[in-house]
Design an enzyme around this catalytic site. Structure first.
Site, PDB file in Angstrom:
ATOM      1  N   ASP A   1      -6.304  -3.780  -7.922  1.00 42.85           N
ATOM      2  CA  ASP A   1      -7.210  -2.701  -7.521  1.00 42.85           C
ATOM      3  C   ASP A   1      -8.347  -2.499  -8.516  1.00 42.85           C
ATOM      4  O   ASP A   1      -9.522  -2.467  -8.143  1.00 42.85           O
ATOM      5  CB  ASP A   1      -6.432  -1.389  -7.363  1.00 42.85           C
ATOM      6  CG  ASP A   1      -5.570  -1.357  -6.115  1.00 42.85           C
ATOM      7  OD1 ASP A   1      -5.937  -2.033  -5.131  1.00 42.85           O
ATOM      8  OD2 ASP A   1      -4.543  -0.660  -6.113  1.00 42.85           O
TER       9      ASP A   1
ATOM     10  N   TYR B   1     -13.620   5.160   1.437  1.00 45.58           N
ATOM     11  CA  TYR B   1     -14.622   4.545   2.308  1.00 45.58           C
ATOM     12  C   TYR B   1     -14.319   4.939   3.750  1.00 45.58           C
ATOM     13  O   TYR B   1     -13.277   5.508   4.054  1.00 45.58           O
ATOM     14  CB  TYR B   1     -14.622   3.017   2.169  1.00 45.58           C
ATOM     15  CG  TYR B   1     -13.343   2.357   2.641  1.00 45.58           C
ATOM     16  CD1 TYR B   1     -13.214   1.894   3.954  1.00 45.58           C
ATOM     17  CD2 TYR B   1     -12.252   2.211   1.788  1.00 45.58           C
ATOM     18  CE1 TYR B   1     -12.032   1.309   4.389  1.00 45.58           C
ATOM     19  CE2 TYR B   1     -11.075   1.621   2.212  1.00 45.58           C
ATOM     20  CZ  TYR B   1     -10.973   1.179   3.515  1.00 45.58           C
ATOM     21  OH  TYR B   1      -9.808   0.607   3.945  1.00 45.58           O
TER      22      TYR B   1
ATOM     23  N   LYS C   1       3.757   1.487  -3.759  1.00 42.87           N
ATOM     24  CA  LYS C   1       3.284   0.759  -4.940  1.00 42.87           C
ATOM     25  C   LYS C   1       4.173   0.971  -6.165  1.00 42.87           C
ATOM     26  O   LYS C   1       4.365   0.043  -6.957  1.00 42.87           O
ATOM     27  CB  LYS C   1       1.839   1.146  -5.256  1.00 42.87           C
ATOM     28  CG  LYS C   1       0.832   0.638  -4.224  1.00 42.87           C
ATOM     29  CD  LYS C   1      -0.593   0.943  -4.650  1.00 42.87           C
ATOM     30  CE  LYS C   1      -1.598   0.401  -3.649  1.00 42.87           C
ATOM     31  NZ  LYS C   1      -2.994   0.626  -4.084  1.00 42.87           N
TER      32      LYS C   1
ATOM     33  N   THR D   1       0.846  -1.185   0.000  1.00 42.98           N
ATOM     34  CA  THR D   1       0.000   0.000   0.000  1.00 42.98           C
ATOM     35  C   THR D   1       0.884   1.239   0.000  1.00 42.98           C
ATOM     36  O   THR D   1       2.107   1.148  -0.142  1.00 42.98           O
ATOM     37  CB  THR D   1      -0.987  -0.039   1.187  1.00 42.98           C
ATOM     38  OG1 THR D   1      -1.905   1.041   1.071  1.00 42.98           O
ATOM     39  CG2 THR D   1      -0.269   0.018   2.525  1.00 42.98           C
TER      40      THR D   1
ATOM     41  N   GLY E   1     -10.526  12.469 -11.430  1.00 38.82           N
ATOM     42  CA  GLY E   1      -9.200  12.239 -10.871  1.00 38.82           C
ATOM     43  C   GLY E   1      -8.288  11.649 -11.927  1.00 38.82           C
ATOM     44  O   GLY E   1      -8.734  10.879 -12.791  1.00 38.82           O
TER      45      GLY E   1
END
Length: 288
Positions: free
Chosen positions: A117, A234, A68, A64, A141
């Site tokens: 992902d 989230y 990456k 993470t 984005g």
């Protein structure tokens, strides 16, 4: 025999990955140990941690932020990269290249990188019943999160794709880089916009920025509409989802994507497919 896995990041204490993968192990009937691994924020430290883990018999690792891209470079020079990792320019899943191991290559030189992902996002939308085939999709984005989902969305059969960013030049650069990296993407026309200029009717709009986590709002026009709105973040109320919910759209945050990408990593490592819907229900029951 216990199989060992880690997730590497900085910071890492907040990661839900150990709980998720421990549940996966139980569902699959496997004895696993999955731990968080803090790492100083530099390439040398990351490489040292990874080499020690796999040299010691580790089976797989998740990666993470902020590692990456470093993981991508590490695997590119060793055991190789999946197509999704190549296009994303980032790796979130590390495993060993079995073909190289069979040739006697040491584990630390057989590191293979994947990126789950984007497929995790697509799989979650499919579980929700959102129609991807033939869909008109917009992504807000133009950073790493957006880069990682474009190829899986195109593979899922979307009809049109638009990418919007506050600075439109960044979106244009992203499209150029993606088109160079993948022939599948190069064959697909992608429109670019400044976020404030994005308007019209879309089937699905995806927020691939982290703006909502800081309490900021995106400069969305009232002329922008969709049937489904997805925020890749989230964990809290997200203004992006509220904006479209009051306009009648179905909405979802990225928690299901988190579980979906984890399930794909687990399958890469163990060969065991996970019942993601069952796992999601179990995890929701644990957290409430």
């Amino acid at each position: 025999m216990t199989q060992h896995f880690i997730v590497i990041g900085n910071p890492i204490a907040h990661s839900k990955s150990p709980e998720i993968h421990t549940l996966f192990g139980t569902q699959a009937g496997l004895d696993i140990c999955y731990q968080r691994q803090y790492c100083p924020d530099d390439a040398a430290s990351f490489t040292a941690v990874i080499e020690a883990f796999f040299h010691g018999g580790g089976v797989g690792a998740n990666v993470t932020v902020p590692f990456k891209q470093i993981a991508y470079e590490c695997c590119a020079a060793r055991g190789g990269l999946s197509e999704h990792a190549k296009v994303a320019g980032a790796v979130n899943t590390l495993l060993l290249n079995k073909a190289l191991l069979a040739k006697g290559v040491p584990p630390v030189e057989a590191l293979f990188g994947d990126n789950t992902d984007g497929q995790g996002l697509v799989n979650h939308m499919q579980r929700l019943g959102w129609p991807l085939n033939g869909a008109r999709v917009a992504i807000i984005g133009a950073g790493g999160a957006a880069r990682g989902v474009v190829l899986p969305l195109i593979e899922a059969g979307i009809e049109t794709l638009s990418i919007a960013n506050r600075t439109v030049s960044k979106a244009e650069i992203l499209v150029d880089e993606l088109s160079t990296a993948s022939e599948k993407i190069n064959q697909h026309t992608i429109q670019t916009y400044a976020t404030a200029d994005l308007s019209g009717d879309f089937d699905i709009i995806i927020n691939a920025t982290s703006i909502g986590l800081s309490g900021e709002t995106l400069p969305l026009t009232d002329k922008l509409n969709c049937q489904y709105a997805y925020d890749m973040m989230y964990g809290r109320e997200l203004p992006f989802l509220q904006h479209f919910s009051i306009r009648g759209a179905q909405t979802s945050d990225g928690y299901g994507m988190l579980i979906g990408q984890a399930a794909l990593s687990f399958e890469r490592w163990t060969g065991r497919a996970i019942d993601v819907a069952q796992a999601t229900t179990a995890l929701e029951n644990v957290s409430t």
